[in-house]
Design a protein around this motif. Structure first.
Motif, short mmCIF file in Angstrom:
data_model
loop_
_atom_site.label_atom_id
_atom_site.label_comp_id
_atom_site.label_asym_id
_atom_site.label_seq_id
_atom_site.Cartn_x
_atom_site.Cartn_y
_atom_site.Cartn_z
N ALA A 9 30.77 -3.26 10.71
CA ALA A 9 29.66 -4.09 10.25
C ALA A 9 30.19 -5.03 9.18
O ALA A 9 30.89 -4.61 8.26
CB ALA A 9 28.54 -3.23 9.67
N TYR A 10 29.86 -6.32 9.31
CA TYR A 10 30.21 -7.32 8.30
C TYR A 10 29.03 -7.46 7.36
O TYR A 10 27.91 -7.72 7.78
CB TYR A 10 30.52 -8.66 8.97
CG TYR A 10 30.68 -9.80 8.00
CD1 TYR A 10 31.73 -9.80 7.10
CD2 TYR A 10 29.79 -10.85 7.98
CE1 TYR A 10 31.90 -10.84 6.20
CE2 TYR A 10 29.94 -11.90 7.09
CZ TYR A 10 30.99 -11.88 6.19
OH TYR A 10 31.14 -12.91 5.30
N LEU A 11 29.27 -7.25 6.07
CA LEU A 11 28.18 -7.28 5.09
C LEU A 11 28.39 -8.35 4.02
O LEU A 11 28.06 -8.16 2.85
CB LEU A 11 28.03 -5.89 4.46
CG LEU A 11 27.67 -4.80 5.48
CD1 LEU A 11 27.72 -3.43 4.85
CD2 LEU A 11 26.30 -5.06 6.08
N GLY A 12 28.91 -9.50 4.42
CA GLY A 12 29.03 -10.64 3.52
C GLY A 12 30.33 -10.71 2.76
O GLY A 12 31.09 -11.65 2.91
N SER A 13 30.60 -9.71 1.92
CA SER A 13 31.83 -9.74 1.13
C SER A 13 32.78 -8.60 1.49
O SER A 13 33.83 -8.44 0.87
CB SER A 13 31.51 -9.67 -0.36
OG SER A 13 30.79 -8.49 -0.66
N PHE A 14 32.41 -7.80 2.49
CA PHE A 14 33.27 -6.70 2.92
C PHE A 14 32.86 -6.24 4.32
O PHE A 14 31.82 -6.61 4.84
CB PHE A 14 33.21 -5.52 1.94
CG PHE A 14 31.83 -4.93 1.76
CD1 PHE A 14 31.39 -3.89 2.55
CD2 PHE A 14 30.97 -5.44 0.80
CE1 PHE A 14 30.12 -3.36 2.39
CE2 PHE A 14 29.70 -4.91 0.61
CZ PHE A 14 29.28 -3.87 1.41
N PHE A 15 33.74 -5.43 4.94
CA PHE A 15 33.47 -4.81 6.22
C PHE A 15 33.31 -3.31 6.03
O PHE A 15 33.96 -2.71 5.17
CB PHE A 15 34.63 -5.03 7.21
CG PHE A 15 34.57 -6.35 7.92
CD1 PHE A 15 33.90 -6.47 9.12
CD2 PHE A 15 35.19 -7.46 7.38
CE1 PHE A 15 33.85 -7.69 9.78
CE2 PHE A 15 35.14 -8.68 8.03
CZ PHE A 15 34.46 -8.80 9.24
N GLU A 16 32.44 -2.71 6.81
CA GLU A 16 32.34 -1.26 6.91
C GLU A 16 32.86 -0.87 8.28
O GLU A 16 32.46 -1.45 9.28
CB GLU A 16 30.89 -0.78 6.75
CG GLU A 16 30.34 -0.98 5.38
CD GLU A 16 28.93 -0.44 5.22
OE1 GLU A 16 28.48 -0.33 4.08
OE2 GLU A 16 28.28 -0.12 6.24
#
Length: 58
Positions: A9-16
């Protein structure tokens, strides 16, 4: 440790990322926005020398 990427998941300033490993699923938060993985990538996981939190699964 060998791992295969199951979810991301891309969450703007990082990936999970969620990886499948011999120990079970491992959840990773990565600030690296340039070397992005894709589902199914097989990688090797190691612990960083800082910023690591190990949390028990419940």
């Amino acid at each position: 440790m060998a791992a295969k990427l199951l979810k991301l998941a891309y969450l703007g300033s990082f990936f999970e990322y969620t990886f499948e490993t011999a120990l079970g699923p491992i959840f990773v938060v990565s600030p690296d926005l340039t070397d992005v993985l894709t589902i199914g990538n097989e990688v090797g996981l190691t612990l960083a020398d800082h910023g690591v939190s190990v949390v028990a699964a419940v």
